[in-house]
Write a protein that holds these residues in place. Structure first.
Motif, PDB file in Angstrom:
ATOM      1  N   ALA A  91      39.989 -16.931  38.579  1.00  0.00           N
ATOM      2  CA  ALA A  91      39.159 -15.891  37.973  1.00  0.00           C
ATOM      3  C   ALA A  91      37.735 -16.410  37.854  1.00  0.00           C
ATOM      4  N   ILE A  92      36.848 -15.515  37.498  1.00  0.00           N
ATOM      5  CA  ILE A  92      35.524 -15.916  37.040  1.00  0.00           C
ATOM      6  C   ILE A  92      35.622 -16.085  35.523  1.00  0.00           C
ATOM      7  N   TYR A  93      35.158 -17.203  35.035  1.00  0.00           N
ATOM      8  CA  TYR A  93      35.218 -17.512  33.611  1.00  0.00           C
ATOM      9  C   TYR A  93      33.827 -17.357  32.992  1.00  0.00           C
ATOM     10  N   TYR A  94      33.804 -16.636  31.876  1.00  0.00           N
ATOM     11  CA  TYR A  94      32.547 -16.322  31.199  1.00  0.00           C
ATOM     12  C   TYR A  94      32.588 -16.827  29.758  1.00  0.00           C
ATOM     13  N   CYS A  95      31.448 -17.236  29.258  1.00  0.00           N
ATOM     14  CA  CYS A  95      31.375 -17.459  27.814  1.00  0.00           C
ATOM     15  C   CYS A  95      30.546 -16.345  27.197  1.00  0.00           C
ATOM     16  N   ARG A  96      30.793 -16.160  25.925  1.00  0.00           N
ATOM     17  CA  ARG A  96      30.220 -15.026  25.213  1.00  0.00           C
ATOM     18  C   ARG A  96      29.947 -15.417  23.777  1.00  0.00           C
ATOM     19  N   THR A  97      28.878 -14.826  23.226  1.00  0.00           N
ATOM     20  CA  THR A  97      28.654 -14.895  21.795  1.00  0.00           C
ATOM     21  C   THR A  97      28.061 -13.578  21.336  1.00  0.00           C
ATOM     22  N   ASP A 103      25.406  -8.566  22.080  1.00  0.00           N
ATOM     23  CA  ASP A 103      26.491  -9.216  22.790  1.00  0.00           C
ATOM     24  C   ASP A 103      25.890  -9.977  23.968  1.00  0.00           C
ATOM     25  N   TYR A 104      26.164 -11.265  24.063  1.00  0.00           N
ATOM     26  CA  TYR A 104      25.565 -12.067  25.118  1.00  0.00           C
ATOM     27  C   TYR A 104      26.647 -12.722  25.967  1.00  0.00           C
ATOM     28  N   TRP A 105      26.433 -12.659  27.276  1.00  0.00           N
ATOM     29  CA  TRP A 105      27.373 -13.236  28.240  1.00  0.00           C
ATOM     30  C   TRP A 105      26.633 -14.150  29.198  1.00  0.00           C
ATOM     31  N   GLY A 106      27.318 -15.172  29.668  1.00  0.00           N
ATOM     32  CA  GLY A 106      26.793 -15.971  30.748  1.00  0.00           C
ATOM     33  C   GLY A 106      27.044 -15.291  32.079  1.00  0.00           C
ATOM     34  N   GLN A 107      26.620 -15.958  33.140  1.00  0.00           N
ATOM     35  CA  GLN A 107      26.765 -15.386  34.479  1.00  0.00           C
ATOM     36  C   GLN A 107      28.142 -15.651  35.081  1.00  0.00           C
ATOM     37  N   GLY A 108      28.876 -16.570  34.454  1.00  0.00           N
ATOM     38  CA  GLY A 108      30.229 -16.872  34.908  1.00  0.00           C
ATOM     39  C   GLY A 108      30.291 -18.045  35.869  1.00  0.00           C
ATOM     40  N   THR A 109      31.465 -18.638  35.919  1.00  0.00           N
ATOM     41  CA  THR A 109      31.729 -19.717  36.867  1.00  0.00           C
ATOM     42  C   THR A 109      33.096 -19.471  37.497  1.00  0.00           C
ATOM     43  N   GLN A 110      33.166 -19.602  38.808  1.00  0.00           N
ATOM     44  CA  GLN A 110      34.388 -19.276  39.538  1.00  0.00           C
ATOM     45  C   GLN A 110      35.381 -20.431  39.480  1.00  0.00           C
ATOM     46  N   VAL A 111      36.594 -20.102  39.133  1.00  0.00           N
ATOM     47  CA  VAL A 111      37.705 -21.056  39.188  1.00  0.00           C
ATOM     48  C   VAL A 111      38.726 -20.521  40.177  1.00  0.00           C
ATOM     49  N   THR A 112      39.057 -21.327  41.146  1.00  0.00           N
ATOM     50  CA  THR A 112      40.054 -20.942  42.147  1.00  0.00           C
ATOM     51  C   THR A 112      41.151 -22.005  42.186  1.00  0.00           C
ATOM     52  N   VAL A 113      42.374 -21.570  41.982  1.00  0.00           N
ATOM     53  CA  VAL A 113      43.519 -22.484  41.966  1.00  0.00           C
ATOM     54  C   VAL A 113      44.388 -22.162  43.168  1.00  0.00           C
ATOM     55  N   SER A 114      44.539 -23.132  44.037  1.00  0.00           N
ATOM     56  CA  SER A 114      45.349 -22.922  45.247  1.00  0.00           C
ATOM     57  C   SER A 114      46.790 -23.366  44.997  1.00  0.00           C
TER      58      SER A 114
END
Length: 115
Positions: A91-97, A103-114
């Motif tokens: 998924a794309i993982y986002y942080c938020r506060t 409401d604030y969100w980051g741009q996300g970071t991709q995590v890929t599990v094979s």
């Protein structure tokens, strides 16, 4: 202004580990809860874990035994340690506060599990 910048994502084999970071700026980090969400392709964004300003943590049931959320107030950073990763964690993982009504969100970071 408030900025949240995630990092640490990547490609990993099933069973592996990653540690995500979310660097915060533009607000008094230590007095706000921080939350990780994720969004898999074709799915709704979902809650992963939250850490309160006092350090209490909450995690979604499907990650409770594998993921750990933590924060370093001196570095204005929240972390998500992910162990025993599964393909369904992709998924794309986002942080938020949130600050009041905002409401604030980051741009996300991709995590890929094979598999």
């Amino acid at each position: 202004q408030v900025q949240l910048v995630e990092s640490g994502g990547g490609l990993v084999q099933a069973g592996g580990s990653l540690r995500l970071s979310c660097a915060a700026s533009g607000f008094t980090f230590s007095i706000y809860d921080m939350t990780w969400y994720r969004q898999a392709p074709g799915k709704e964004r979902e809650f992963v874990a939250r850490i309160t300003r006092s350090g209490n943590t909450y995690r979604a049931d499907d990650v409770k035994d594998r993921f750990t959320i933590s924060r370093d107030n001196a570095k204005n950073t929240v972390y998500l340690q992910m162990n025993s990763l599964k393909p369904e964690d992709t998924a794309i993982y986002y942080c938020r506060t949130t600050r009041g009504p905002n409401d604030y969100w980051g741009q996300g970071t991709q995590v890929t599990v094979s598999s």
